[in-house]
Motif scaffolding. Structure first.
Motif, mmCIF file in Angstrom:
data_model
loop_
_atom_site.group_PDB
_atom_site.id
_atom_site.type_symbol
_atom_site.label_atom_id
_atom_site.label_comp_id
_atom_site.label_asym_id
_atom_site.label_seq_id
_atom_site.Cartn_x
_atom_site.Cartn_y
_atom_site.Cartn_z
ATOM 1 N N VAL A 5 0.828 -1.196 0.000
ATOM 2 C CA VAL A 5 0.000 0.000 0.000
ATOM 3 C C VAL A 5 0.868 1.253 0.000
ATOM 4 O O VAL A 5 2.059 1.218 0.315
ATOM 5 N N THR A 6 0.225 2.352 -0.350
ATOM 6 C CA THR A 6 0.824 3.674 -0.204
ATOM 7 C C THR A 6 0.192 4.325 1.017
ATOM 8 O O THR A 6 -1.023 4.519 1.064
ATOM 9 N N LEU A 7 1.005 4.643 2.008
ATOM 10 C CA LEU A 7 0.543 5.260 3.251
ATOM 11 C C LEU A 7 0.641 6.771 3.116
ATOM 12 O O LEU A 7 1.720 7.306 2.841
ATOM 13 N N ILE A 8 -0.481 7.471 3.293
ATOM 14 C CA ILE A 8 -0.530 8.923 3.112
ATOM 15 C C ILE A 8 -1.054 9.572 4.390
ATOM 16 O O ILE A 8 -2.181 9.298 4.809
ATOM 17 N N THR A 9 -0.248 10.421 5.001
ATOM 18 C CA THR A 9 -0.698 11.142 6.190
ATOM 19 C C THR A 9 -1.295 12.489 5.788
ATOM 20 O O THR A 9 -1.006 13.018 4.713
ATOM 21 N N GLY A 10 -2.137 13.015 6.676
ATOM 22 C CA GLY A 10 -2.786 14.297 6.373
ATOM 23 C C GLY A 10 -3.678 14.208 5.157
ATOM 24 O O GLY A 10 -3.790 15.152 4.369
ATOM 25 N N ALA A 11 -4.384 13.065 5.016
ATOM 26 C CA ALA A 11 -5.126 12.795 3.785
ATOM 27 C C ALA A 11 -6.528 13.382 3.771
ATOM 28 O O ALA A 11 -7.234 13.245 2.766
ATOM 29 N N SER A 12 -6.935 14.056 4.839
ATOM 30 C CA SER A 12 -8.338 14.485 4.923
ATOM 31 C C SER A 12 -8.616 15.826 4.264
ATOM 32 O O SER A 12 -9.774 16.245 4.176
ATOM 33 N N VAL A 22 -4.451 11.038 -6.674
ATOM 34 C CA VAL A 22 -3.463 10.780 -7.722
ATOM 35 C C VAL A 22 -2.902 9.371 -7.604
ATOM 36 O O VAL A 22 -2.807 8.626 -8.598
ATOM 37 N N PHE A 23 -2.505 8.975 -6.392
ATOM 38 C CA PHE A 23 -1.958 7.622 -6.220
ATOM 39 C C PHE A 23 -3.003 6.569 -6.573
ATOM 40 O O PHE A 23 -2.702 5.592 -7.279
ATOM 41 N N ALA A 24 -4.231 6.751 -6.089
ATOM 42 C CA ALA A 24 -5.288 5.774 -6.371
ATOM 43 C C ALA A 24 -5.570 5.675 -7.864
ATOM 44 O O ALA A 24 -5.775 4.576 -8.395
ATOM 45 N N VAL A 211 -0.058 20.552 -7.367
ATOM 46 C CA VAL A 211 1.043 20.145 -6.486
ATOM 47 C C VAL A 211 1.101 18.619 -6.403
ATOM 48 O O VAL A 211 2.172 18.013 -6.519
ATOM 49 N N ALA A 212 -0.053 17.997 -6.195
ATOM 50 C CA ALA A 212 -0.102 16.539 -6.075
ATOM 51 C C ALA A 212 0.365 15.857 -7.356
ATOM 52 O O ALA A 212 1.129 14.885 -7.312
ATOM 53 N N GLN A 214 2.378 17.037 -9.715
ATOM 54 C CA GLN A 214 3.815 17.217 -9.912
ATOM 55 C C GLN A 214 4.624 16.408 -8.897
ATOM 56 O O GLN A 214 5.684 15.862 -9.221
ATOM 57 N N ALA A 215 4.122 16.330 -7.673
ATOM 58 C CA ALA A 215 4.823 15.558 -6.642
ATOM 59 C C ALA A 215 4.854 14.079 -7.007
ATOM 60 O O ALA A 215 5.896 13.417 -6.867
ATOM 61 N N TYR A 216 3.736 13.558 -7.476
ATOM 62 C CA TYR A 216 3.683 12.144 -7.857
ATOM 63 C C TYR A 216 4.648 11.853 -9.007
ATOM 64 O O TYR A 216 5.424 10.895 -8.960
ATOM 65 N N ARG A 217 4.590 12.699 -10.027
ATOM 66 C CA ARG A 217 5.486 12.487 -11.175
ATOM 67 C C ARG A 217 6.949 12.579 -10.742
ATOM 68 O O ARG A 217 7.795 11.807 -11.215
ATOM 69 N N GLY A 218 7.237 13.517 -9.862
ATOM 70 C CA GLY A 218 8.617 13.668 -9.392
ATOM 71 C C GLY A 218 9.104 12.449 -8.630
ATOM 72 O O GLY A 218 10.250 12.002 -8.806
ATOM 73 N N LEU A 219 8.252 11.905 -7.771
ATOM 74 C CA LEU A 219 8.645 10.710 -7.021
ATOM 75 C C LEU A 219 8.869 9.536 -7.968
ATOM 76 O O LEU A 219 9.868 8.814 -7.842
ATOM 77 N N MET A 220 7.955 9.326 -8.896
ATOM 78 C CA MET A 220 8.093 8.201 -9.810
ATOM 79 C C MET A 220 9.326 8.342 -10.700
ATOM 80 O O MET A 220 9.934 7.342 -11.110
ATOM 81 N N ALA A 221 9.715 9.583 -10.974
ATOM 82 C CA ALA A 221 10.918 9.834 -11.774
ATOM 83 C C ALA A 221 12.174 9.898 -10.908
ATOM 84 O O ALA A 221 13.265 10.153 -11.414
ATOM 85 N N ASN A 222 11.999 9.690 -9.595
ATOM 86 C CA ASN A 222 13.101 9.708 -8.633
ATOM 87 C C ASN A 222 13.844 11.043 -8.624
ATOM 88 O O ASN A 222 15.073 11.100 -8.577
ATOM 89 N N LYS A 223 13.079 12.126 -8.659
ATOM 90 C CA LYS A 223 13.691 13.447 -8.558
ATOM 91 C C LYS A 223 14.050 13.746 -7.105
ATOM 92 O O LYS A 223 13.345 13.328 -6.178
ATOM 93 N N ARG A 224 15.110 14.470 -6.916
ATOM 94 C CA ARG A 224 15.511 14.858 -5.562
ATOM 95 C C ARG A 224 14.491 15.800 -4.943
ATOM 96 O O ARG A 224 14.103 15.638 -3.780
ATOM 97 N N ALA A 225 14.069 16.801 -5.702
ATOM 98 C CA ALA A 225 13.143 17.804 -5.188
ATOM 99 C C ALA A 225 12.182 18.229 -6.281
ATOM 100 O O ALA A 225 12.540 18.276 -7.461
#
Length: 259
Positions: A5-12, A22-24, A211-212, A214-225
């Motif tokens: 699973v993907t654990l997401i905090t502050g999801a409300s 985005v993850f779902a 933001v979500a 771009q953040a998802y794409r960045g993580l999947m592309a293994n970007k530093r920031a």
């Protein structure tokens, strides 16, 4: 094979809700953590109605020292392991540090620093085993000193430094580690912090949805920031052009005028 699973905090609310969407939408089963059970249930119902595995709902206040234990137990009970960890939960308080409630400011540290660190270290073995990733929500504030929101800015400097160091440590194990550093984002953050959006929000803001994404794409592309938005990308570069004392005075003058 144990389900991942993907654990997401502050999801409300805000960026956290959009990250869950985005993850779902990209095929991840999500485990949703936040204080407000009713909002989590509504989000889980929304995501579940679109197909895929039902989200796991974990009502939990990260201000509490036992939050990590409760989350870990809920995941164990569900028979799942963490593949991606999204440390999105966080809040700030506007005003002079010595004038704000001390307990509330310590809770900023509990959520923004302690809980983020706890969950990261707690699930590191699972992240390595599943060759997953960590997405930490920082802020452009992490690059700056922050008179007027001193504890919040300092907490985001920790998030930035911690994430970059972990990226180096976990790279050999195949774990992606990314920090997302947005500027002002229209959300409940401002209401909780106690200030109204101003000129900086008008020129720097990017929607939670963007933001979500771009953040998802960045993580999947293994970007530093990931720095969402055009103007935000210029901030770290511009900071190199001015002495730290000048930046401190400028930020303090701007922030404290909001009072």
């Amino acid at each position: 094979m144990t389900e991942r699973v993907t654990l997401i905090t502050g999801a409300s609310a805000g960026i956290g809700t959009e990250l869950a969407r985005v993850f779902a939408s990209n095929g991840h089963r999500v485990a949703l953590v936040a204080r407000r059970a009713d909002r989590l249930k509504a989000l889980a119902d929304e995501l579940g109605a679109k197909g895929g595995a039902a989200p796991i709902v974990i009502p939990c206040d990260l201000q509490h020292a036992d939050a990590g234990d409760r989350i870990a137990q809920a995941l164990t009970d569900a028979g799942v392991e963490v593949e991606f960890l999204v440390n999105n939960a966080g809040f700030g308080l506007f005003g002079r540090a010595i004038e704000r409630d001390r307990a509330e400011q310590l809770n900023i540290i509990n959520v923004n620093i302690r809980a983020l660190t706890d969950l990261t270290l707690r699930f590191a073995d699972q992240l390595i085993r599943n060759r997953g990733g960590i997405l930490n929500l920082g802020s452009i504030a992490g690059f700056l000193p922050g008179p007027g929101m001193a504890v919040y800015y300092a907490s985001k400097a920790y998030v930035l430094s911690f994430t970059e160091a972990l990226r180096c440590e976990l790279a050999p194990q195949g774990v992606r580690v990314t920090v997302c550093c947005p500027g002002p984002v229209p959300s409940e953050f401002q209401d909780r912090a106690g200030f109204a959006p101003g000129f900086d929000s008008a020129i720097l803001n990017v929607s939670p949805e963007e933001v979500a994404r771009q953040a998802y794409r960045g993580l999947m592309a293994n970007k530093r920031a990931v720095l969402p938005g055009t103007f935000i990308k210029l901030v770290p570069f511009l900071l190199r052009l001015f002495p730290r004392d000048f930046i401190l005075t400028a930020v303090g003058g701007f922030q404290l005028r909001k009072r």
